[in-house]
Design a protein around this motif. Structure first.
Motif, short mmCIF file in Angstrom:
data_model
loop_
_atom_site.label_atom_id
_atom_site.label_comp_id
_atom_site.label_asym_id
_atom_site.label_seq_id
_atom_site.Cartn_x
_atom_site.Cartn_y
_atom_site.Cartn_z
N SER A 9 0.81 -1.22 0.00
CA SER A 9 0.00 0.00 0.00
C SER A 9 0.85 1.27 0.00
CB SER A 9 -0.96 0.01 1.19
OG SER A 9 -0.25 0.10 2.40
N ARG A 10 2.12 1.15 0.32
CA ARG A 10 3.01 2.31 0.33
C ARG A 10 3.70 2.55 -1.02
NH1 ARG A 10 5.10 3.18 6.18
NH2 ARG A 10 3.54 2.01 7.32
N ILE A 11 3.53 1.64 -1.95
CA ILE A 11 4.14 1.79 -3.27
C ILE A 11 3.27 2.72 -4.10
CG2 ILE A 11 4.85 0.59 -5.37
CD1 ILE A 11 5.21 -1.93 -3.64
N ASP A 12 3.87 3.78 -4.63
CA ASP A 12 3.11 4.78 -5.39
C ASP A 12 2.50 4.22 -6.67
OD1 ASP A 12 3.54 6.84 -3.57
OD2 ASP A 12 5.43 7.41 -4.52
N SER A 13 3.28 3.54 -7.45
CA SER A 13 2.81 3.01 -8.74
C SER A 13 3.26 1.56 -8.90
CB SER A 13 3.35 3.85 -9.89
OG SER A 13 2.91 5.17 -9.79
N PRO A 14 2.55 0.63 -8.28
CA PRO A 14 2.98 -0.77 -8.41
C PRO A 14 2.88 -1.24 -9.87
CG PRO A 14 0.91 -0.60 -7.17
CD PRO A 14 1.35 0.78 -7.49
N ASN A 15 3.84 -2.06 -10.27
CA ASN A 15 3.80 -2.61 -11.63
C ASN A 15 3.05 -3.94 -11.61
OD1 ASN A 15 5.59 -4.53 -10.61
ND2 ASN A 15 7.39 -3.54 -11.49
N ILE A 16 2.90 -4.56 -12.76
CA ILE A 16 2.11 -5.80 -12.86
C ILE A 16 2.74 -6.92 -12.03
CG2 ILE A 16 3.19 -6.60 -15.01
CD1 ILE A 16 -0.48 -7.06 -13.85
N PHE A 17 4.06 -6.97 -11.95
CA PHE A 17 4.71 -8.00 -11.14
C PHE A 17 4.31 -7.85 -9.67
CE2 PHE A 17 8.16 -9.52 -8.45
CZ PHE A 17 8.26 -10.84 -8.88
N THR A 18 4.29 -6.63 -9.18
CA THR A 18 3.92 -6.37 -7.79
C THR A 18 2.46 -6.72 -7.53
OG1 THR A 18 5.51 -4.54 -7.84
CG2 THR A 18 4.06 -4.66 -5.95
N TRP A 19 1.58 -6.30 -8.44
CA TRP A 19 0.16 -6.65 -8.30
C TRP A 19 -0.02 -8.17 -8.28
CZ3 TRP A 19 -3.78 -3.62 -6.99
CH2 TRP A 19 -3.70 -2.25 -7.22
N ASN A 20 0.61 -8.85 -9.24
CA ASN A 20 0.47 -10.30 -9.32
C ASN A 20 1.02 -11.00 -8.09
OD1 ASN A 20 -0.84 -10.34 -11.78
ND2 ASN A 20 1.03 -10.68 -12.96
N THR A 21 2.10 -10.48 -7.55
CA THR A 21 2.68 -11.07 -6.34
C THR A 21 1.70 -10.99 -5.18
OG1 THR A 21 4.92 -10.54 -7.08
CG2 THR A 21 4.61 -10.97 -4.72
N MET A 22 1.06 -9.85 -5.03
CA MET A 22 0.07 -9.69 -3.95
C MET A 22 -1.16 -10.56 -4.19
SD MET A 22 1.15 -7.87 -1.51
CE MET A 22 -0.42 -7.69 -0.68
N ILE A 23 -1.64 -10.57 -5.42
CA ILE A 23 -2.81 -11.39 -5.74
C ILE A 23 -2.50 -12.86 -5.49
CG2 ILE A 23 -4.31 -12.16 -7.63
CD1 ILE A 23 -4.05 -9.26 -8.77
N ARG A 24 -1.32 -13.28 -5.90
CA ARG A 24 -0.94 -14.68 -5.69
C ARG A 24 -0.80 -15.00 -4.20
NH1 ARG A 24 4.44 -17.85 -7.80
NH2 ARG A 24 3.71 -19.92 -7.22
N GLY A 25 -0.24 -14.08 -3.45
CA GLY A 25 -0.10 -14.30 -2.01
C GLY A 25 -1.45 -14.53 -1.35
N TYR A 26 -2.42 -13.70 -1.69
CA TYR A 26 -3.76 -13.88 -1.12
C TYR A 26 -4.42 -15.14 -1.67
CZ TYR A 26 -3.98 -9.49 1.41
OH TYR A 26 -3.77 -8.47 2.31
N ASP A 27 -4.17 -15.42 -2.93
CA ASP A 27 -4.74 -16.61 -3.55
C ASP A 27 -4.28 -17.87 -2.83
OD1 ASP A 27 -4.83 -18.88 -5.31
OD2 ASP A 27 -3.26 -18.05 -6.54
N GLU A 28 -3.06 -17.88 -2.35
CA GLU A 28 -2.52 -19.05 -1.67
C GLU A 28 -2.80 -19.05 -0.16
OE1 GLU A 28 1.58 -19.35 -2.78
OE2 GLU A 28 1.08 -19.92 -4.84
N SER A 29 -3.42 -18.00 0.33
CA SER A 29 -3.73 -17.93 1.76
C SER A 29 -5.04 -18.65 2.06
CB SER A 29 -3.82 -16.47 2.21
OG SER A 29 -5.00 -15.87 1.70
#
Length: 75
Positions: A9-29
């Motif tokens: 949430s502190r990243i000003d402009s996350p790129n697609i890799f960052t978005w995918n990493t977060m989505i994947r993290g929640y997906d595996e939770s």
């Protein structure tokens, strides 16, 4: 995931890799719902477009929720 989300949430402009990493993290939770919410947020509020990695992570989260919902409906 809370630390990762706080950092994200502190990243000003996350790129697609960052978005995918977060989505994947929640997906595996245990609770994949935030993966879907993050995808929607990315789709609506950011200039970043999903890529070929985004959809499998999203579909995995949706599938997990569908199984849980189906189980709840049958009991």
């Amino acid at each position: 995931m809370s630390y990762a989300h706080n950092f994200f949430s502190r990243i000003d402009s996350p790129n697609i890799f960052t978005w995918n990493t977060m989505i994947r993290g929640y997906d595996e939770s245990e609770n994949p719902r935030p993966a879907i919410e993050l995808y929607r947020h990315m789709h609506v509020f950011s200039c970043v477009k999903p890529d070929t990695h985004s959809y499998p992570f999203l579909l995995k989260a949706v599938a997990k929720l569908a199984v849980v919902w189906e189980g709840v409906c049958n009991f």
